[in-house]
Design an enzyme around this catalytic site. Structure first.
Site, PDB file in Angstrom:
ATOM      1  N   TYR A 208       0.756  -5.494  -0.680  1.00  0.00           N
ATOM      2  CA  TYR A 208      -0.268  -5.146  -1.660  1.00  0.00           C
ATOM      3  C   TYR A 208       0.118  -5.731  -3.006  1.00  0.00           C
ATOM      4  O   TYR A 208       1.269  -6.114  -3.234  1.00  0.00           O
ATOM      5  CB  TYR A 208      -0.496  -3.634  -1.736  1.00  0.00           C
ATOM      6  CG  TYR A 208       0.510  -2.866  -2.568  1.00  0.00           C
ATOM      7  CD1 TYR A 208       0.253  -2.589  -3.909  1.00  0.00           C
ATOM      8  CD2 TYR A 208       1.693  -2.407  -2.017  1.00  0.00           C
ATOM      9  CE1 TYR A 208       1.162  -1.878  -4.671  1.00  0.00           C
ATOM     10  CE2 TYR A 208       2.600  -1.697  -2.768  1.00  0.00           C
ATOM     11  CZ  TYR A 208       2.336  -1.428  -4.099  1.00  0.00           C
ATOM     12  OH  TYR A 208       3.237  -0.734  -4.858  1.00  0.00           O
ATOM     13  N   CYS A 209      -0.872  -5.839  -3.895  1.00  0.00           N
ATOM     14  CA  CYS A 209      -0.634  -6.369  -5.239  1.00  0.00           C
ATOM     15  C   CYS A 209      -1.487  -5.559  -6.210  1.00  0.00           C
ATOM     16  O   CYS A 209      -1.620  -4.359  -6.047  1.00  0.00           O
ATOM     17  CB  CYS A 209      -0.941  -7.858  -5.301  1.00  0.00           C
ATOM     18  SG  CYS A 209      -2.648  -8.271  -4.882  1.00  0.00           S
ATOM     19  N   ARG A 210      -2.089  -6.198  -7.182  1.00  0.00           N
ATOM     20  CA  ARG A 210      -2.943  -5.499  -8.132  1.00  0.00           C
ATOM     21  C   ARG A 210      -4.359  -5.353  -7.596  1.00  0.00           C
ATOM     22  O   ARG A 210      -4.942  -4.283  -7.615  1.00  0.00           O
ATOM     23  CB  ARG A 210      -2.962  -6.228  -9.475  1.00  0.00           C
ATOM     24  CG  ARG A 210      -3.827  -5.554 -10.512  1.00  0.00           C
ATOM     25  CD  ARG A 210      -3.846  -6.339 -11.819  1.00  0.00           C
ATOM     26  NE  ARG A 210      -4.922  -5.876 -12.668  1.00  0.00           N
ATOM     27  CZ  ARG A 210      -6.169  -6.319 -12.626  1.00  0.00           C
ATOM     28  NH1 ARG A 210      -6.510  -7.263 -11.782  1.00  0.00           N
ATOM     29  NH2 ARG A 210      -7.092  -5.830 -13.424  1.00  0.00           N
TER      30      ARG A 210
END
Length: 178
Positions: free
Chosen positions: A134-136
């Site tokens: 996951y990231c932003r």
């Protein structure tokens, strides 16, 4: 296999009267390419396999409801990896996640398990282990899934909602830090 043949051709004049006056005709070299009939089948198969690996790939996508239990009860057989940069992670992260920035991800997969642990502070994921990225907002995590796949990892998942969805679902607070 492609081969190149060199042919010499003469330039024909547009008018027959000019042809008679020319003492020497200029010659031009023309390259002709053709495919050999004895091409190596193994080489063709290797090229097809490489093309298959390099085409765009869409990994399985997880929802908030699927990621929430993974964050509450972490497993040694599964990783929740945040691919944001360390300054972004300081704003908060999903509980039980570890940080492995996208900028160093590809090189990190080539490290030995001992060097990986020394550099990142956690065990290197196995090729068969479940890895959730996951990231932003979900863009970098999709890239991370593609990088992991190209490095031989098989059980790769993408939390597409990522940090923005997590914070909106968890009450919009700062989140927790791992």
């Amino acid at each position: 296999m492609l081969r190149t043949a060199l042919f010499n051709t003469t330039r024909c004049a547009a008018r027959p009267t000019l042809l008679a006056r020319q003492a020497a005709r200029p010659t031009y070299q023309v390259f002709a390419r053709y495919e050999s009939s004895k091409a190596n089948d193994a080489l063709k198969a290797a090229r097809k396999a490489k093309d298959k690996l390099q085409k765009d790939w869409q990994g399985p996508v997880l929802t908030y409801e699927q990621v929430k239990p993974k964050s509450l009860s972490p497993s040694a057989d599964a990783y929740l990896i945040d691919v944001r940069e360390p300054d972004e992670v300081m704003q908060g992260s999903i509980p039980s996640s570890v940080n492995l920035p996208l900028s160093v991800l590809a090189n990190s997969f080539h490290l030995t398990p001992q060097a990986f642990k020394a550099q990142h502070g956690f065990e290197k994921p196995g090729k068969q282990q479940e890895v959730v990225f996951y990231c932003r907002s979900g863009m970098r995590s999709a890239s991370a899934c593609d990088i992991a796949r190209r490095n031989g990892y098989e059980n790769i998942l993408n939390y597409e909602g990522s940090w923005l969805e997590w914070t909106s679902r968890e009450g919009g607070g700062k989140g927790s830090t791992a």
